[in-house]
Structure formats: C-alpha cells, structure tokens
Scaffold this motif. Structure first.
Motif, PDB file in Angstrom:
ATOM      1  N   ASP A  60       0.829  -1.209   0.000  1.00  0.00           N
ATOM      2  CA  ASP A  60       0.000   0.000   0.000  1.00  0.00           C
ATOM      3  C   ASP A  60       0.864   1.260   0.000  1.00  0.00           C
ATOM      4  N   VAL A  61       1.914   1.262   0.824  1.00  0.00           N
ATOM      5  CA  VAL A  61       2.810   2.419   0.896  1.00  0.00           C
ATOM      6  C   VAL A  61       3.514   2.629  -0.442  1.00  0.00           C
ATOM      7  N   ALA A  62       4.005   1.542  -1.034  1.00  0.00           N
ATOM      8  CA  ALA A  62       4.704   1.651  -2.319  1.00  0.00           C
ATOM      9  C   ALA A  62       3.788   2.210  -3.403  1.00  0.00           C
ATOM     10  N   VAL A  63       2.520   1.809  -3.376  1.00  0.00           N
ATOM     11  CA  VAL A  63       1.555   2.319  -4.354  1.00  0.00           C
ATOM     12  C   VAL A  63       1.241   3.785  -4.063  1.00  0.00           C
ATOM     13  N   ALA A  64       1.028   4.122  -2.806  1.00  0.00           N
ATOM     14  CA  ALA A  64       0.713   5.502  -2.440  1.00  0.00           C
ATOM     15  C   ALA A  64       1.832   6.453  -2.812  1.00  0.00           C
ATOM     16  N   GLU A  65       3.078   5.965  -2.726  1.00  0.00           N
ATOM     17  CA  GLU A  65       4.240   6.811  -3.003  1.00  0.00           C
ATOM     18  C   GLU A  65       4.717   6.706  -4.454  1.00  0.00           C
ATOM     19  N   TYR A  66       3.969   5.979  -5.282  1.00  0.00           N
ATOM     20  CA  TYR A  66       4.267   5.845  -6.712  1.00  0.00           C
ATOM     21  C   TYR A  66       5.556   5.079  -7.008  1.00  0.00           C
ATOM     22  N   ALA A  67       5.994   4.251  -6.070  1.00  0.00           N
ATOM     23  CA  ALA A  67       7.092   3.326  -6.363  1.00  0.00           C
ATOM     24  C   ALA A  67       6.551   2.150  -7.169  1.00  0.00           C
ATOM     25  N   LEU A  68       5.320   1.781  -6.870  1.00  0.00           N
ATOM     26  CA  LEU A  68       4.567   0.815  -7.674  1.00  0.00           C
ATOM     27  C   LEU A  68       3.297   1.508  -8.129  1.00  0.00           C
ATOM     28  N   VAL A  69       2.842   1.188  -9.325  1.00  0.00           N
ATOM     29  CA  VAL A  69       1.637   1.828  -9.847  1.00  0.00           C
ATOM     30  C   VAL A  69       0.689   0.781 -10.413  1.00  0.00           C
ATOM     31  N   PRO A  70      -0.621   0.930 -10.155  1.00  0.00           N
ATOM     32  CA  PRO A  70      -1.600   0.056 -10.797  1.00  0.00           C
ATOM     33  C   PRO A  70      -1.532   0.257 -12.309  1.00  0.00           C
ATOM     34  N   ALA A  71      -1.479  -0.838 -13.042  1.00  0.00           N
ATOM     35  CA  ALA A  71      -1.335  -0.758 -14.505  1.00  0.00           C
ATOM     36  C   ALA A  71      -2.656  -1.115 -15.168  1.00  0.00           C
ATOM     37  N   PRO A  72      -3.120  -0.303 -16.121  1.00  0.00           N
ATOM     38  CA  PRO A  72      -4.379  -0.606 -16.801  1.00  0.00           C
ATOM     39  C   PRO A  72      -4.217  -1.808 -17.725  1.00  0.00           C
ATOM     40  N   PRO A  73      -5.301  -2.511 -18.001  1.00  0.00           N
ATOM     41  CA  PRO A  73      -5.229  -3.706 -18.855  1.00  0.00           C
ATOM     42  C   PRO A  73      -4.543  -3.451 -20.188  1.00  0.00           C
ATOM     43  N   ALA A  74      -4.776  -2.285 -20.770  1.00  0.00           N
ATOM     44  CA  ALA A  74      -4.220  -1.987 -22.094  1.00  0.00           C
ATOM     45  C   ALA A  74      -2.701  -1.913 -22.092  1.00  0.00           C
ATOM     46  N   ALA A  75      -2.104  -1.745 -20.905  1.00  0.00           N
ATOM     47  CA  ALA A  75      -0.645  -1.635 -20.817  1.00  0.00           C
ATOM     48  C   ALA A  75       0.035  -2.978 -20.621  1.00  0.00           C
ATOM     49  N   LEU A  76      -0.746  -4.040 -20.420  1.00  0.00           N
ATOM     50  CA  LEU A  76      -0.188  -5.328 -20.019  1.00  0.00           C
ATOM     51  C   LEU A  76      -0.242  -6.356 -21.132  1.00  0.00           C
ATOM     52  N   SER A  77       0.788  -7.181 -21.194  1.00  0.00           N
ATOM     53  CA  SER A  77       0.761  -8.329 -22.097  1.00  0.00           C
ATOM     54  C   SER A  77       1.451  -9.499 -21.410  1.00  0.00           C
ATOM     55  N   GLU A  78       1.074 -10.692 -21.859  1.00  0.00           N
ATOM     56  CA  GLU A  78       1.579 -11.924 -21.264  1.00  0.00           C
ATOM     57  C   GLU A  78       1.858 -12.900 -22.387  1.00  0.00           C
ATOM     58  N   ALA A  79       2.993 -13.583 -22.343  1.00  0.00           N
ATOM     59  CA  ALA A  79       3.382 -14.503 -23.407  1.00  0.00           C
ATOM     60  C   ALA A  79       2.275 -15.513 -23.676  1.00  0.00           C
TER      61      ALA A  79
END
Length: 197
Positions: free
Chosen positions: A61-80
């Motif tokens: 939660d802290v990492a997300v709040a501080e923008y060290a980690l960010v929620p990524a939208p589906p359009a930004a993600l891909s998987e082999a």
C-alpha cells in the motif's frame, strides 16, 4: 532486504522495503498484488524470517501511495501466449484503481516513477518459484495512466487540504517527467499554488 536475523514481525518489514518491492516487480515487468505478496512471503521464508501478511499488504500500500509501484491498466499489459493479461481483462476497473478484497489481489502492479528498484537477496530464484509467463508493459500506456492518477490524487488532496500528501505528489510530478515523456507541469502548478496559498 533483511539479513535473516530479524525477529518475528520484523521479517516482513525487511522483506518489503519500497525499492525492494519495485525490484521484485521489475524482475517480471508486472505482477498482480497476489503474486507480489506470494513473492515476498517466499523471500521471507528463504531468509528464515517470519512473513507477516498484514505487514506485506501495508508495505505494498505504501509503495503504491508513493508511486514506487503503480496500478497498470489492462491496455498496458501483455503476457506470453495471450498478448494480454487475463486478470486485467476480466475486471478493468479493479486494475485501474486499487480495490478491496479479492479484486485487490488481481490488481496488476508495475514499477512506478518514484522507484529506484533494488534486487533483494535471494530474489534471483523468484522467477523459478513463481513460474509466471514472460510479460511486458506498454510504457506509453502506463505513463498516461499514471499521469491521470496523479492528477486525480492531486485534486483529492487539494480538496482534503492535505498538505503532506501534496508535498509527496509534488515530488512525483518531477519523478514522472524523468521516468517517461510526460508533462506534469500543470499538475505541479496546481499543487504549488495550493501549498503557497
């Protein structure tokens, strides 16, 4: 990361330092919150530290709040093998915004603009332990989503009169411009005007 000498309750904190979390995610390009939690638990086990699920969740939660980690939208993600992220497609709103309960576990997290990823001890084994497919993040789509989130967070903090949060977000406006070809000057100007007002 800790050296394994932490006592009960301390292990998760040492395992979950902000930039170490980013380093773990960086190994995979993106991880769901549930996968990151599992990775941190595995690291704690390897370091003979006690994994505290609540402390791990709080560190994320802290990492997300501080923008060290960010929620990524589906359009930004891909998987082999799929070209997209199945979890994200089934609940796009849950991925775009942090959520509670089971939906929160499916939120995909990527390394954010405020992170200086560091590779924790024993993290090199995680790709074998987690066994996730090869993944990728569309940086342009991600950076646009992060800028939009930053704008919303700034508006919310201004509305709440939260000067401490605004200080954090002001720093992020510089971080994001160094991280991606994004102009956050207008957001920064609104924040500075509020802080100076």
């Amino acid at each position: 990361m800790g050296d394994g000498a932490s006592g009960p309750g301390d292990g998760a904190a040492s395992v979950a330092a902000r930039d170490d979390l980013a380093g773990v995610v960086d190994l995979f390009e993106w991880l769901t919150r549930a996968e990151l939690s599992r990775a941190l638990s595995e690291l704690a086990y390897k370091q003979r530290a006690e994994a505290d699920d609540e402390a791990i969740a709080a560190a994320i939660d802290v990492a997300v709040a501080e923008y060290a980690l960010v929620p990524a939208p589906p359009a930004a993600l891909s998987e082999a093998g799929t070209g997209s992220a199945p979890e994200a497609e089934s609940a796009p709103e849950a991925v775009a915004e942090p959520a509670d309960g089971a939906d929160a576990d499916a939120v995909a997290l990527a390394v954010g603009p405020a992170a200086f990823p560091s590779l924790p001890a024993d993290a090199e084994d995680l790709p074998h332990i987690l066994d996730v497919p090869e993944r990728d993040v569309d940086r342009e789509t991600l950076s646009e989503a992060v800028r939009e989130r930053l704008s919303r967070d700034a508006v919310a903090a201004i509305g709440a009169g939260d000067a401490e949060r605004l200080e954090v977000l002001a720093d992020v406006t510089y971080d994001i411009e160094a991280w991606a070809p994004v102009d956050a000057g207008d957001i920064r100007e609104r924040i500075v005007d509020e802080l100076d007002g």
